[in-house]
Design a protein around this motif. Sequence first.
Motif, PDB file in Angstrom:
ATOM      1  N   VAL A   6     -58.128  -7.182  59.941  1.00  0.00           N
ATOM      2  CA  VAL A   6     -57.786  -7.043  58.520  1.00  0.00           C
ATOM      3  C   VAL A   6     -56.329  -6.606  58.427  1.00  0.00           C
ATOM      4  N   CYS A   7     -55.518  -7.402  57.721  1.00  0.00           N
ATOM      5  CA  CYS A   7     -54.093  -7.070  57.551  1.00  0.00           C
ATOM      6  C   CYS A   7     -53.952  -6.224  56.291  1.00  0.00           C
ATOM      7  N   ILE A   8     -53.393  -5.043  56.478  1.00  0.00           N
ATOM      8  CA  ILE A   8     -53.312  -4.084  55.362  1.00  0.00           C
ATOM      9  C   ILE A   8     -51.864  -3.682  55.142  1.00  0.00           C
ATOM     10  N   LYS A   9     -51.396  -3.821  53.914  1.00  0.00           N
ATOM     11  CA  LYS A   9     -50.038  -3.350  53.610  1.00  0.00           C
ATOM     12  C   LYS A   9     -50.125  -2.049  52.819  1.00  0.00           C
ATOM     13  N   ILE A  35     -53.427   2.029  50.178  1.00  0.00           N
ATOM     14  CA  ILE A  35     -53.790   0.678  50.642  1.00  0.00           C
ATOM     15  C   ILE A  35     -53.633  -0.272  49.454  1.00  0.00           C
ATOM     16  N   ASN A  36     -52.937  -1.382  49.665  1.00  0.00           N
ATOM     17  CA  ASN A  36     -52.819  -2.399  48.621  1.00  0.00           C
ATOM     18  C   ASN A  36     -54.233  -2.791  48.145  1.00  0.00           C
ATOM     19  N   PRO A  37     -54.479  -2.845  46.814  1.00  0.00           N
ATOM     20  CA  PRO A  37     -55.853  -3.088  46.330  1.00  0.00           C
ATOM     21  C   PRO A  37     -56.530  -4.327  46.921  1.00  0.00           C
ATOM     22  N   MET A  90     -37.082  -3.995  62.117  1.00  0.00           N
ATOM     23  CA  MET A  90     -37.883  -4.953  61.347  1.00  0.00           C
ATOM     24  C   MET A  90     -37.832  -4.666  59.840  1.00  0.00           C
ATOM     25  N   ALA A  91     -37.151  -3.571  59.428  1.00  0.00           N
ATOM     26  CA  ALA A  91     -37.071  -3.253  57.996  1.00  0.00           C
ATOM     27  C   ALA A  91     -36.328  -4.371  57.269  1.00  0.00           C
ATOM     28  N   GLY A  92     -36.769  -4.693  56.082  1.00  0.00           N
ATOM     29  CA  GLY A  92     -36.125  -5.758  55.303  1.00  0.00           C
ATOM     30  C   GLY A  92     -36.619  -7.146  55.670  1.00  0.00           C
ATOM     31  N   SER A  93     -37.659  -7.203  56.505  1.00  0.00           N
ATOM     32  CA  SER A  93     -38.213  -8.511  56.891  1.00  0.00           C
ATOM     33  C   SER A  93     -38.787  -9.230  55.675  1.00  0.00           C
ATOM     34  N   ASP A  94     -38.509 -10.506  55.558  1.00  0.00           N
ATOM     35  CA  ASP A  94     -39.123 -11.265  54.466  1.00  0.00           C
ATOM     36  C   ASP A  94     -40.533 -11.691  54.891  1.00  0.00           C
ATOM     37  N   THR A  95     -41.199 -12.458  54.046  1.00  0.00           N
ATOM     38  CA  THR A  95     -42.607 -12.780  54.325  1.00  0.00           C
ATOM     39  C   THR A  95     -42.756 -13.634  55.580  1.00  0.00           C
ATOM     40  N   CYS A 118     -56.983 -11.091  54.848  1.00  0.00           N
ATOM     41  CA  CYS A 118     -55.804 -10.509  54.194  1.00  0.00           C
ATOM     42  C   CYS A 118     -56.124 -10.326  52.723  1.00  0.00           C
ATOM     43  N   GLY A 119     -55.327  -9.494  52.049  1.00  0.00           N
ATOM     44  CA  GLY A 119     -55.372  -9.507  50.597  1.00  0.00           C
ATOM     45  C   GLY A 119     -54.682 -10.782  50.128  1.00  0.00           C
ATOM     46  N   PHE A 120     -54.984 -11.249  48.892  1.00  0.00           N
ATOM     47  CA  PHE A 120     -54.325 -12.488  48.431  1.00  0.00           C
ATOM     48  C   PHE A 120     -52.851 -12.222  48.128  1.00  0.00           C
ATOM     49  N   SER A 121     -52.531 -10.983  47.716  1.00  0.00           N
ATOM     50  CA  SER A 121     -51.149 -10.647  47.412  1.00  0.00           C
ATOM     51  C   SER A 121     -51.029  -9.128  47.327  1.00  0.00           C
ATOM     52  N   SER A 123     -49.428  -5.475  45.479  1.00  0.00           N
ATOM     53  CA  SER A 123     -49.098  -4.993  44.134  1.00  0.00           C
ATOM     54  C   SER A 123     -47.617  -4.651  44.009  1.00  0.00           C
ATOM     55  N   ASP A 124     -46.883  -4.606  45.135  1.00  0.00           N
ATOM     56  CA  ASP A 124     -45.459  -4.243  45.009  1.00  0.00           C
ATOM     57  C   ASP A 124     -44.512  -5.435  45.164  1.00  0.00           C
ATOM     58  N   SER A 125     -44.887  -6.448  45.910  1.00  0.00           N
ATOM     59  CA  SER A 125     -43.994  -7.612  46.049  1.00  0.00           C
ATOM     60  C   SER A 125     -44.617  -8.897  45.517  1.00  0.00           C
ATOM     61  N   GLU A 126     -45.948  -9.008  45.663  1.00  0.00           N
ATOM     62  CA  GLU A 126     -46.709 -10.081  44.994  1.00  0.00           C
ATOM     63  C   GLU A 126     -46.309 -11.502  45.336  1.00  0.00           C
ATOM     64  N   THR A 127     -45.828 -11.766  46.534  1.00  0.00           N
ATOM     65  CA  THR A 127     -45.470 -13.162  46.808  1.00  0.00           C
ATOM     66  C   THR A 127     -46.697 -14.009  47.139  1.00  0.00           C
ATOM     67  N   ALA A 128     -47.757 -13.404  47.684  1.00  0.00           N
ATOM     68  CA  ALA A 128     -48.958 -14.128  48.133  1.00  0.00           C
ATOM     69  C   ALA A 128     -48.634 -15.140  49.225  1.00  0.00           C
ATOM     70  N   GLN A 129     -47.570 -14.904  49.976  1.00  0.00           N
ATOM     71  CA  GLN A 129     -47.159 -15.870  51.004  1.00  0.00           C
ATOM     72  C   GLN A 129     -47.648 -15.498  52.403  1.00  0.00           C
TER      73      GLN A 129
HETATM   74  C1  LIG Z   1     -39.618  -0.634  58.890  1.00  0.00           C
HETATM   75  C2  LIG Z   1     -40.196  -1.494  57.807  1.00  0.00           C
HETATM   76  C3  LIG Z   1     -39.945  -1.205  56.468  1.00  0.00           C
HETATM   77  C4  LIG Z   1     -40.488  -2.007  55.451  1.00  0.00           C
HETATM   78  N1  LIG Z   1     -40.223  -1.686  54.156  1.00  0.00           N
HETATM   79  C5  LIG Z   1     -40.730  -2.442  53.144  1.00  0.00           C
HETATM   80  C6  LIG Z   1     -40.453  -2.119  51.771  1.00  0.00           C
HETATM   81  O1  LIG Z   1     -39.694  -1.189  51.485  1.00  0.00           O
HETATM   82  N2  LIG Z   1     -41.017  -2.869  50.794  1.00  0.00           N
HETATM   83  C7  LIG Z   1     -41.830  -3.934  51.097  1.00  0.00           C
HETATM   84  O2  LIG Z   1     -42.332  -4.579  50.168  1.00  0.00           O
HETATM   85  N3  LIG Z   1     -42.100  -4.267  52.375  1.00  0.00           N
HETATM   86  C8  LIG Z   1     -41.585  -3.554  53.412  1.00  0.00           C
HETATM   87  N4  LIG Z   1     -41.867  -3.875  54.725  1.00  0.00           N
HETATM   88  C9  LIG Z   1     -42.876  -4.928  55.026  1.00  0.00           C
HETATM   89  C10 LIG Z   1     -42.530  -6.421  54.826  1.00  0.00           C
HETATM   90  O3  LIG Z   1     -41.243  -6.671  54.556  1.00  0.00           O
HETATM   91  C11 LIG Z   1     -43.477  -6.953  53.731  1.00  0.00           C
HETATM   92  O4  LIG Z   1     -44.768  -6.620  54.148  1.00  0.00           O
HETATM   93  C12 LIG Z   1     -43.471  -8.420  53.485  1.00  0.00           C
HETATM   94  O5  LIG Z   1     -42.275  -8.887  53.013  1.00  0.00           O
HETATM   95  C13 LIG Z   1     -44.684  -8.807  52.628  1.00  0.00           C
HETATM   96  O6  LIG Z   1     -44.369  -9.322  51.385  1.00  0.00           O
HETATM   97  P1  LIG Z   1     -45.417  -9.267  50.173  1.00  0.00           P
HETATM   98  O7  LIG Z   1     -45.659  -7.838  49.836  1.00  0.00           O
HETATM   99  O8  LIG Z   1     -44.942 -10.163  49.116  1.00  0.00           O
HETATM  100  O9  LIG Z   1     -46.770  -9.853  50.808  1.00  0.00           O
HETATM  101  P2  LIG Z   1     -47.960 -10.849  50.208  1.00  0.00           P
HETATM  102  O10 LIG Z   1     -47.728 -12.174  50.725  1.00  0.00           O
HETATM  103  O11 LIG Z   1     -48.046 -10.678  48.698  1.00  0.00           O
HETATM  104  O12 LIG Z   1     -49.173 -10.140  50.916  1.00  0.00           O
HETATM  105  C14 LIG Z   1     -50.436 -10.800  51.046  1.00  0.00           C
HETATM  106  C15 LIG Z   1     -51.254 -10.114  52.122  1.00  0.00           C
HETATM  107  O13 LIG Z   1     -50.607 -10.244  53.388  1.00  0.00           O
HETATM  108  C16 LIG Z   1     -50.842  -9.084  54.182  1.00  0.00           C
HETATM  109  N5  LIG Z   1     -49.582  -8.343  54.392  1.00  0.00           N
HETATM  110  C17 LIG Z   1     -48.407  -8.457  53.725  1.00  0.00           C
HETATM  111  N6  LIG Z   1     -47.501  -7.593  54.209  1.00  0.00           N
HETATM  112  C18 LIG Z   1     -48.111  -6.923  55.210  1.00  0.00           C
HETATM  113  C19 LIG Z   1     -47.718  -5.876  56.082  1.00  0.00           C
HETATM  114  N7  LIG Z   1     -46.476  -5.350  56.025  1.00  0.00           N
HETATM  115  N8  LIG Z   1     -48.603  -5.411  56.989  1.00  0.00           N
HETATM  116  C20 LIG Z   1     -49.875  -5.938  57.055  1.00  0.00           C
HETATM  117  N9  LIG Z   1     -50.308  -6.912  56.243  1.00  0.00           N
HETATM  118  C21 LIG Z   1     -49.450  -7.394  55.332  1.00  0.00           C
HETATM  119  C22 LIG Z   1     -51.799  -8.211  53.365  1.00  0.00           C
HETATM  120  O14 LIG Z   1     -53.127  -8.540  53.686  1.00  0.00           O
HETATM  121  C23 LIG Z   1     -51.464  -8.617  51.935  1.00  0.00           C
HETATM  122  O15 LIG Z   1     -52.512  -8.313  51.031  1.00  0.00           O
HETATM  123  C24 LIG Z   1     -41.315  -3.134  55.767  1.00  0.00           C
HETATM  124  C25 LIG Z   1     -41.531  -3.443  57.094  1.00  0.00           C
HETATM  125  C26 LIG Z   1     -40.997  -2.634  58.123  1.00  0.00           C
HETATM  126  C27 LIG Z   1     -41.271  -2.988  59.537  1.00  0.00           C
END
Ligand SMILES: Cc1cc2nc3c(=O)[nH]c(=O)nc-3n(C[C@H](O)[C@H](O)[C@H](O)COP(=O)(O)OP(=O)(O)OC[C@H]3O[C@@H](n4cnc5c(N)ncnc54)[C@H](O)[C@@H]3O)c2cc1C
Length: 275
Positions: A6-9, A35-37, A90-95, A118-121, A123-129
């Motif tokens: 389970v991938c948890i953000k 935990i993201n809802p 890895m900070a600032g990594s895109d999806t 995974c969650g579908f998206s 609550s803070d970035s919402e890309t669903a990618q």
């Molecule tokens: C050091 C560090 C700092 C970071 N700081 C930030 C930050 O400040 N803000 C931020 O938004 N992101 C941060 N990230 C994480 C990463 O950049 C995002 O997780 C990513 O861009 C996901 O985008 P999203 O929220 O639109 O995902 P979506 O595509 O909307 O997420 C869909 C699903 O994918 C899975 N998923 C997504 N991201 C993660 C994750 N990180 N870990 C496990 N499962 C995941 C979950 O199941 C989630 O429900 C950081 C990463 C690292 C290593």
Amino acid sequence: MLKMVVCIKQVPMVSELPWDPATGTLQRDLAEGMINPACRSALEAALRIRETEGGEITAITMGPPMAEEVLREAIALGADRGVLLTDRKMAGSDTSVTSCALARAIERTCAGFDLVLCGFSTSDSETAQVGPQLAEELTIPGVAYVNSIEVAGRTVRMQRISDDFLETLEMDLPGLITVTADADSQRHVPLGGLQRAFAEADIATLDAEALGLDPERIGVKGSATRILNVYSPTAAKKNLVLTGAPKRIVEQLFARFDDKIGGAIGKDLKMDRKP
Ligand SMILES: Cc1cc2nc3c(=O)[nH]c(=O)nc-3n(C[C@H](O)[C@H](O)[C@H](O)COP(=O)(O)OP(=O)(O)OC[C@H]3O[C@@H](n4cnc5c(N)ncnc54)[C@H](O)[C@@H]3O)c2cc1C
């Protein structure tokens, strides 16, 4: 026995999210994490599958060191172990980079996995990618926006709402599913969960090097996506006085706003209009 991941953000708790009026941005660093809802629903789905099919659940997260909190919460709720991917590089990594890192971690720590949830998206970035991209990275099939899951042997049957339809789909394992936030109601931490989460938790921590990631292709440097601006949208208000007989007023109203009225009632009024 199913091997599930389970991938948890970790996301900021919205009710506590302070807003910086000077910059117009959210002060994420001051907010409590949770935990993201939709990830909570994905974990709940995995726990229910394990109740009927048996198996083990690995919760995995990528983020700053404090993201470990969501792994402990997942273990308190019933996950068997956690994997934390954390590295300042890895900070600032895109999806795309996030999906790549999660895929390499799953391959290394959960070889022979059956189902990734995974969650579908978020609550803070919402890309669903991330979910669909992760399925690509792992070269497994994926189904998104699922709100009910049944496992029968090596096949998963799912339902999802797509526009006005309820779809029933089947997928062979291994596969990936993204779960909607409203799927299945969720449990509370059981008695004994806290002991498991804090005294006995099995949590592995991996950095970019341990994942074998190319330093040029991680973090901001390795991400093709650029966030150019973050702002709070403002709604402009304009008053308009329509005059004349009621029939004339209605005609003017539709002439000016039929696209908006059509959008609100779900009909293309131009197509619907009688000649
Ligand atoms: C050091 C560090 C700092 C970071 N700081 C930030 C930050 O400040 N803000 C931020 O938004 N992101 C941060 N990230 C994480 C990463 O950049 C995002 O997780 C990513 O861009 C996901 O985008 P999203 O929220 O639109 O995902 P979506 O595509 O909307 O997420 C869909 C699903 O994918 C899975 N998923 C997504 N991201 C993660 C994750 N990180 N870990 C496990 N499962 C995941 C979950 O199941 C989630 O429900 C950081 C990463 C690292 C290593």
